[in-house]
Design an enzyme around this catalytic site. Structure first.
Site, mmCIF file in Angstrom:
data_model
loop_
_atom_site.group_PDB
_atom_site.id
_atom_site.type_symbol
_atom_site.label_atom_id
_atom_site.label_comp_id
_atom_site.label_asym_id
_atom_site.label_seq_id
_atom_site.Cartn_x
_atom_site.Cartn_y
_atom_site.Cartn_z
ATOM 1 N N HIS A 58 0.828 -1.226 0.000
ATOM 2 C CA HIS A 58 0.000 0.000 0.000
ATOM 3 C C HIS A 58 0.858 1.270 0.000
ATOM 4 O O HIS A 58 1.540 1.552 0.981
ATOM 5 C CB HIS A 58 -0.915 -0.047 1.231
ATOM 6 C CG HIS A 58 -1.828 1.130 1.375
ATOM 7 N ND1 HIS A 58 -3.019 1.246 0.698
ATOM 8 C CD2 HIS A 58 -1.736 2.256 2.126
ATOM 9 C CE1 HIS A 58 -3.617 2.377 1.035
ATOM 10 N NE2 HIS A 58 -2.859 3.020 1.905
ATOM 11 N N HIS A 60 1.065 5.558 -1.821
ATOM 12 C CA HIS A 60 0.402 6.650 -2.558
ATOM 13 C C HIS A 60 1.525 7.462 -3.199
ATOM 14 O O HIS A 60 1.896 8.526 -2.695
ATOM 15 C CB HIS A 60 -0.382 7.576 -1.623
ATOM 16 C CG HIS A 60 -1.453 6.926 -0.789
ATOM 17 N ND1 HIS A 60 -2.787 7.039 -1.083
ATOM 18 C CD2 HIS A 60 -1.395 6.191 0.352
ATOM 19 C CE1 HIS A 60 -3.511 6.399 -0.164
ATOM 20 N NE2 HIS A 60 -2.686 5.878 0.723
ATOM 21 N N GLU A 138 -8.581 4.596 -7.342
ATOM 22 C CA GLU A 138 -9.339 4.946 -6.129
ATOM 23 C C GLU A 138 -10.599 5.741 -6.473
ATOM 24 O O GLU A 138 -10.586 6.618 -7.337
ATOM 25 C CB GLU A 138 -8.457 5.798 -5.206
ATOM 26 C CG GLU A 138 -9.133 6.177 -3.893
ATOM 27 C CD GLU A 138 -8.262 7.123 -3.053
ATOM 28 O OE1 GLU A 138 -7.845 6.712 -1.965
ATOM 29 O OE2 GLU A 138 -8.004 8.257 -3.494
ATOM 30 N N HIS A 176 -12.039 4.454 -1.185
ATOM 31 C CA HIS A 176 -11.173 5.135 -0.217
ATOM 32 C C HIS A 176 -11.469 4.754 1.219
ATOM 33 O O HIS A 176 -10.571 4.348 1.949
ATOM 34 C CB HIS A 176 -11.190 6.667 -0.396
ATOM 35 C CG HIS A 176 -10.387 7.353 0.658
ATOM 36 N ND1 HIS A 176 -10.953 8.007 1.723
ATOM 37 C CD2 HIS A 176 -9.054 7.437 0.856
ATOM 38 C CE1 HIS A 176 -9.992 8.482 2.505
ATOM 39 N NE2 HIS A 176 -8.835 8.149 1.994
ATOM 40 N N HIS A 203 -9.299 1.959 2.978
ATOM 41 C CA HIS A 203 -8.885 2.413 4.308
ATOM 42 C C HIS A 203 -10.055 2.159 5.256
ATOM 43 O O HIS A 203 -11.208 2.406 4.889
ATOM 44 C CB HIS A 203 -8.570 3.910 4.300
ATOM 45 C CG HIS A 203 -7.402 4.279 3.420
ATOM 46 N ND1 HIS A 203 -7.541 4.607 2.097
ATOM 47 C CD2 HIS A 203 -6.075 4.375 3.701
ATOM 48 C CE1 HIS A 203 -6.340 4.886 1.579
ATOM 49 N NE2 HIS A 203 -5.432 4.752 2.533
ATOM 50 N N GLU A 206 -9.267 4.018 10.766
ATOM 51 C CA GLU A 206 -7.898 4.495 10.958
ATOM 52 C C GLU A 206 -7.765 5.363 12.210
ATOM 53 O O GLU A 206 -6.718 5.363 12.857
ATOM 54 C CB GLU A 206 -7.506 5.304 9.712
ATOM 55 C CG GLU A 206 -6.098 5.839 9.720
ATOM 56 C CD GLU A 206 -5.772 6.586 8.433
ATOM 57 O OE1 GLU A 206 -6.695 6.786 7.606
ATOM 58 O OE2 GLU A 206 -4.609 6.972 8.264
ATOM 59 N N ASP A 305 2.503 2.870 3.373
ATOM 60 C CA ASP A 305 1.620 3.982 3.042
ATOM 61 C C ASP A 305 2.433 4.944 2.158
ATOM 62 O O ASP A 305 3.510 4.571 1.687
ATOM 63 C CB ASP A 305 1.105 4.675 4.313
ATOM 64 C CG ASP A 305 -0.392 5.028 4.221
ATOM 65 O OD1 ASP A 305 -0.915 5.072 3.103
ATOM 66 O OD2 ASP A 305 -1.014 5.261 5.269
#
Ligand code: MCF
Ligand code: FE
Length: 401
Positions: A58, A60, A138, A176, A203, A206, A305
């Site tokens: 995972h 971004h 996404e 998302h 996600h 969190e 991440d």
């Protein structure tokens, strides 16, 4: 055909076999593991380790230009800073920025990564990546007025990624989170994932803000939604959200505030969890209860991440952080699980044919050296995690990168 010989061959097979002074024979795939195999072997040297290359489930990369722009320490403050700086950060991440991000992952022995793409900006930089990419398109959007436009944009991005599919580039989808996507969109996208057998990431739970918003429609998210969207009602219950992913290959990211019922449901539908300890620490949301995750027999991966909530994309550093943060678990056994998390478990999440040294698997391998010999085989995973930052060699589909 290449034949490598190492002092320690960490297979990551079902029995967690670590072979001493063994050989691995491969071309694009692994052909044979053992001793005195045919052909000339390349000995990797004293205290050498040969193991499956790592997989960062995972990331971004769109946010790779971030160094000090985003505000750490509180989830909602961070989210506001993302909304504020997103465009600017995307515009300033071009070829060199993606190259640097990939270079850092490569040096830490990563052969494949799961990329969450919200804009599609990253596609032209990632379609010819030297590392394998699982490209998660996404979807975000709760406002009924823009849902159709968001969906159309998503479909366009998905189509483009589908047209680029090859052995090293695989399209996938990401919803998302339960607080940021309209349930109608969720259903449409899960349906597509089912039809095309695409892996999914979302996600989930969190932050404490997400917990109180989804449970009671209260907390810091109430102010956030009133400010940005003028609608201040959560659209789905957490258990209902999880239930939607039945009969898919889904990974829930974070899960720090997932309760027992939700973990049970995640386990029941055979979904996975990705643990991002550094991101969780920087956004000050606490840590995932790995002991509970284990008790519910949920397989987990560990991931960095993005640089949107991390200072590094080095996966050895990330599992070392996990080892130090997860103080309820015995370091020796946790270390074994952490190596599984970034190899076999990660491969399953991303539908990849790698992550272990077994006949027929893709020859995605790394080599490096431990500083000294290790007598107790049981402690090798711990020593690997403590002493490794970068690898000497990375092989992908049998080719040296
Ligand atoms: O995993 C971290 C924290 N949680 C949620 N989202 C993101 C993370 N890093 C980047 N993001 C992205 C997310 O994919 O930030 C945006 C989304 O595109 C937040 S919603 C404006
Ligand atoms: Fe994330």
């Amino acid at each position: 055909m290449i034949k490598l010989k190492a002092d320690y061959v960490v297979t990551m097979n079902k029995n967690y076999e670590i072979l001493l002074n063994a050989e691995v024979l491969f071309d694009k795939k692994i052909k044979e593991i053992g001793y005195n195999l045919p052909g000339k072997s390349i000995y990797l040297g004293k205290n050498s380790v040969l193991m499956p290359a790592l997989i960062n489930t995972h990331t971004h990369l769109e946010f790779s230009a971030n160094k000090t722009s985003l505000i750490y320490g509180d989830f909602i403050t961070w989210l506001e800073s993302v909304i504020d700086k997103r465009e600017e950060l995307f515009l300033s991440c071009k070829g060199d920025c993606y190259k640097k991000a990939i270079e850092e992952m490569k040096k830490s022995g990563i052969c494949a990564f799961g990329e969450i793409s919200s804009s599609g900006n990253d596609l032209k930089y990632l379609k010819h990546s030297p590392l394998k990419v699982v490209y998660f398109n996404e979807i975000i959007g709760t406002n009924p007025a823009v849902v159709d436009a968001m969906y159309q944009d998503f479909l366009n991005r998905l189509d483009e990624s589908l047209s680029l599919e090859n052995e090293n580039f695989k399209p996938a989808v990401s919803i998302h989170s339960p607080y940021s996507v309209h349930p109608i969109l969720m259903d449409k996208i899960i349906q597509i994932a089912k039809e095309k057998k695409l892996p999914i990431q979302a996600h989930f739970m969190e932050s404490p803000a997400e917990r109180s918003w989804l449970d009671k429609g209260e907390g810091p998210f109430k102010l956030f939604f009133e400010k940005h969207f003028k609608n201040a009602k959560p659209l789905i219950k957490p258990l209902e959200f999880i239930e939607k992913f039945k009969n898919t290959n889904t990974t829930f990211i974070h899960c720090v505030y997932a309760n027992e019922k939700e973990l049970e449901k995640i386990s029941e539908i055979d979904a996975k969890i990705a643990h991002c300890p550094v991101s969780n620490r920087l956004l000050n949301v606490g840590k995932l209860d790995l002991e509970k995750v284990k008790n519910y027999k949920i397989d987990y991966s560990v991931a960095t991440d993005g640089l949107s909530s991390n200072y590094s994309l080095n996966l050895f550093k990330e599992i070392r952080a996990a080892l130090l943060i997860q103080t309820d678990l015995h370091p020796k056994y946790l270390a074994k699980d952490l190596l599984k998390a970034v190899t076999v478990n990660a491969a399953k999440e991303l539908n990849l044919n790698n992550g272990s040294i077994e006949i027929g698997k893709d020859a995605d391998l790394i080599t490096f050296k431990l500083p000294e010999s290790v007598n107790n085989l049981d402690i090798i995973p711990l020593q690997i995690i403590l002493h490794t930052n970068e690898v000497n060699e990375l092989y992908i589909n049998g080719g040296k990168i």
